[in-house]
Design a protein around this motif. Sequence first.
Motif, PDB file in Angstrom:
ATOM      1  N   VAL A 173       0.344  -1.034  -0.160  1.00 17.07           N
ATOM      2  CA  VAL A 173       0.034   0.345  -0.095  1.00 17.07           C
ATOM      3  C   VAL A 173       0.925   1.388  -0.321  1.00 17.07           C
ATOM      4  CG1 VAL A 173      -1.454   1.862   1.059  1.00 17.07           C
ATOM      5  CG2 VAL A 173      -1.960  -0.608   0.952  1.00 17.07           C
ATOM      6  N   GLU A 174       1.826   1.523   1.127  1.00 18.29           N
ATOM      7  CA  GLU A 174       2.935   2.810   0.957  1.00 18.29           C
ATOM      8  C   GLU A 174       3.501   2.354  -0.395  1.00 18.29           C
ATOM      9  OE1 GLU A 174       4.774   1.344   4.502  1.00 18.29           O
ATOM     10  OE2 GLU A 174       2.979   2.065   5.815  1.00 18.29           O
ATOM     11  N   GLY A 175       4.053   2.191  -1.388  1.00 16.50           N
ATOM     12  CA  GLY A 175       4.496   1.652  -2.312  1.00 16.50           C
ATOM     13  C   GLY A 175       3.956   1.793  -3.597  1.00 16.50           C
ATOM     14  N   ALA A 176       2.440   2.277  -3.925  1.00 16.17           N
ATOM     15  CA  ALA A 176       1.314   2.066  -4.244  1.00 16.17           C
ATOM     16  C   ALA A 176       0.879   3.878  -4.065  1.00 16.17           C
ATOM     17  CB  ALA A 176      -0.204   1.053  -4.572  1.00 16.17           C
ATOM     18  N   ASP A 177       0.201   3.941  -5.581  1.00 12.35           N
ATOM     19  CA  ASP A 177      -0.668   5.620  -5.436  1.00 12.35           C
ATOM     20  C   ASP A 177      -2.358   5.749  -4.211  1.00 12.35           C
ATOM     21  OD1 ASP A 177      -2.260   4.017  -6.803  1.00 12.35           O
ATOM     22  OD2 ASP A 177      -2.533   5.403  -8.861  1.00 12.35           O
ATOM     23  N   CYS A 178      -2.570   4.579  -3.514  1.00 14.70           N
ATOM     24  CA  CYS A 178      -3.046   4.138  -2.268  1.00 14.70           C
ATOM     25  C   CYS A 178      -3.193   5.071  -1.526  1.00 14.70           C
ATOM     26  CB  CYS A 178      -3.190   2.736  -1.591  1.00 14.70           C
ATOM     27  SG  CYS A 178      -2.996   1.751  -2.114  1.00 14.70           S
ATOM     28  N   LEU A 179      -2.345   5.885  -1.036  1.00 14.79           N
ATOM     29  CA  LEU A 179      -2.341   7.056   0.043  1.00 14.79           C
ATOM     30  C   LEU A 179      -2.494   8.333  -0.463  1.00 14.79           C
ATOM     31  CD1 LEU A 179       1.074   5.427   2.139  1.00 14.79           C
ATOM     32  CD2 LEU A 179      -1.632   5.071   2.023  1.00 14.79           C
ATOM     33  N   SER A 180      -2.468   8.178  -1.617  1.00 18.06           N
ATOM     34  CA  SER A 180      -2.967   9.591  -2.680  1.00 18.06           C
ATOM     35  C   SER A 180      -4.337  10.145  -2.464  1.00 18.06           C
ATOM     36  CB  SER A 180      -2.313   9.792  -3.935  1.00 18.06           C
ATOM     37  OG  SER A 180      -2.599   8.987  -4.659  1.00 18.06           O
ATOM     38  N   CYS A 181      -6.172   9.061  -1.998  1.00 13.93           N
ATOM     39  CA  CYS A 181      -6.924   9.008  -1.998  1.00 13.93           C
ATOM     40  C   CYS A 181      -7.766   8.281  -0.995  1.00 13.93           C
ATOM     41  CB  CYS A 181      -7.077   7.944  -3.563  1.00 13.93           C
ATOM     42  SG  CYS A 181      -7.057   9.004  -4.295  1.00 13.93           S
ATOM     43  N   HIS A 182      -6.404   7.842   0.025  1.00 14.77           N
ATOM     44  CA  HIS A 182      -7.170   6.755   1.691  1.00 14.77           C
ATOM     45  C   HIS A 182      -5.518   7.302   2.340  1.00 14.77           C
ATOM     46  CE1 HIS A 182     -10.102   4.268  -0.478  1.00 14.77           C
ATOM     47  NE2 HIS A 182      -8.809   4.436  -1.869  1.00 14.77           N
ATOM     48  N   LYS A 183      -6.280   7.429   4.247  1.00 20.12           N
ATOM     49  CA  LYS A 183      -5.664   7.623   5.064  1.00 20.12           C
ATOM     50  C   LYS A 183      -6.513   6.831   5.532  1.00 20.12           C
ATOM     51  CE  LYS A 183      -4.739  12.038   5.665  1.00 20.12           C
ATOM     52  NZ  LYS A 183      -4.563  13.446   6.898  1.00 20.12           N
ATOM     53  N   VAL A 184      -5.826   5.540   6.797  1.00 23.60           N
ATOM     54  CA  VAL A 184      -6.070   5.200   7.694  1.00 23.60           C
ATOM     55  C   VAL A 184      -6.867   5.824   8.193  1.00 23.60           C
ATOM     56  CG1 VAL A 184      -5.659   3.708   9.759  1.00 23.60           C
ATOM     57  CG2 VAL A 184      -3.673   3.912   7.828  1.00 23.60           C
ATOM     58  N   ASP A 185      -7.372   6.734   8.873  1.00 20.62           N
ATOM     59  CA  ASP A 185      -8.247   6.591   9.999  1.00 20.62           C
ATOM     60  C   ASP A 185      -9.079   8.032   9.468  1.00 20.62           C
ATOM     61  OD1 ASP A 185      -6.415   8.728  10.458  1.00 20.62           O
ATOM     62  OD2 ASP A 185      -5.943   9.069  12.152  1.00 20.62           O
ATOM     63  N   ALA A 186      -8.931   8.449   8.764  1.00 20.54           N
ATOM     64  CA  ALA A 186      -9.679   9.815   8.425  1.00 20.54           C
ATOM     65  C   ALA A 186     -10.171   9.638   6.029  1.00 20.54           C
ATOM     66  CB  ALA A 186      -9.140  11.125   8.396  1.00 20.54           C
ATOM     67  N   LYS A 187     -11.326  10.345   6.196  1.00 20.47           N
ATOM     68  CA  LYS A 187     -11.585  10.129   4.660  1.00 20.47           C
ATOM     69  C   LYS A 187     -11.207  11.080   4.188  1.00 20.47           C
ATOM     70  CE  LYS A 187     -15.685  10.845   2.038  1.00 20.47           C
ATOM     71  NZ  LYS A 187     -15.339   9.902   0.940  1.00 20.47           N
ATOM     72  N   LEU A 188     -10.551  10.802   2.682  1.00 26.42           N
ATOM     73  CA  LEU A 188      -9.994  11.983   1.724  1.00 26.42           C
ATOM     74  C   LEU A 188     -10.064  11.760   0.700  1.00 26.42           C
ATOM     75  CD1 LEU A 188      -6.842  13.484   2.256  1.00 26.42           C
ATOM     76  CD2 LEU A 188      -5.694  11.412   1.223  1.00 26.42           C
ATOM     77  N   VAL A 189     -10.256  11.652  -0.290  1.00 25.33           N
ATOM     78  CA  VAL A 189     -10.621  10.662  -1.385  1.00 25.33           C
ATOM     79  C   VAL A 189     -11.899  10.439  -1.758  1.00 25.33           C
ATOM     80  CG1 VAL A 189     -10.982  11.282  -4.239  1.00 25.33           C
ATOM     81  CG2 VAL A 189      -9.595  12.444  -3.011  1.00 25.33           C
ATOM     82  N   GLY A 190     -11.516   9.273  -1.036  1.00 23.61           N
ATOM     83  CA  GLY A 190     -12.076   7.737  -0.623  1.00 23.61           C
ATOM     84  C   GLY A 190     -12.063   7.203   0.538  1.00 23.61           C
ATOM     85  N   PRO A 191     -12.805   6.047   0.964  1.00 26.48           N
ATOM     86  CA  PRO A 191     -13.512   6.237   2.186  1.00 26.48           C
ATOM     87  C   PRO A 191     -11.938   5.789   3.458  1.00 26.48           C
ATOM     88  CG  PRO A 191     -13.637   4.169   1.048  1.00 26.48           C
ATOM     89  CD  PRO A 191     -12.618   5.708   0.304  1.00 26.48           C
TER      90      PRO A 191
END
Length: 136
Positions: A61-79
């Motif tokens: 997850v950390e090596g992919a682009d996931c963190l640009s839309c998702h966070k562990v504990d808060a909504k960003l672009v996605g849940p």
Amino acid sequence: MKKLFLTSVLAVLTVASCSKKEETIDPANQPESNVMLEEKPTTEPEPVAALTPEEEGKQLVEGADCLSCHKVDAKLVGPSYQEVAAKYTEADIDKLATKIIDGGKGVWGEIPMTPHAGLSPDNAKLMVKYILSTKK
């Protein structure tokens, strides 16, 4: 003529004395002291601890682009991952892995999740295991 002859002889002697002689070395005739100079390991190397599937998933997850839309504990672009973990269970791993690979929209709103077609199903499942492990 003498000077030319002496210069030629001197040149031949210089070349002969400066050239490197190659010798063949017979290992059987080697002194034992050379053997003692070899460094040998005294202990076995420590085994590297294997990562859990959740730890492997976190690294993916950390090596992919996931963190640009998702966070562990808060909504960003996605849940947030915690929201996803609260909604799904271990029984949904295959479904969620497919969703990561194919992308989709409509479950969490109208903003689509981009597909990750280059991701293997096994790696996507590891990512899902990590996401589900963030459940509160």
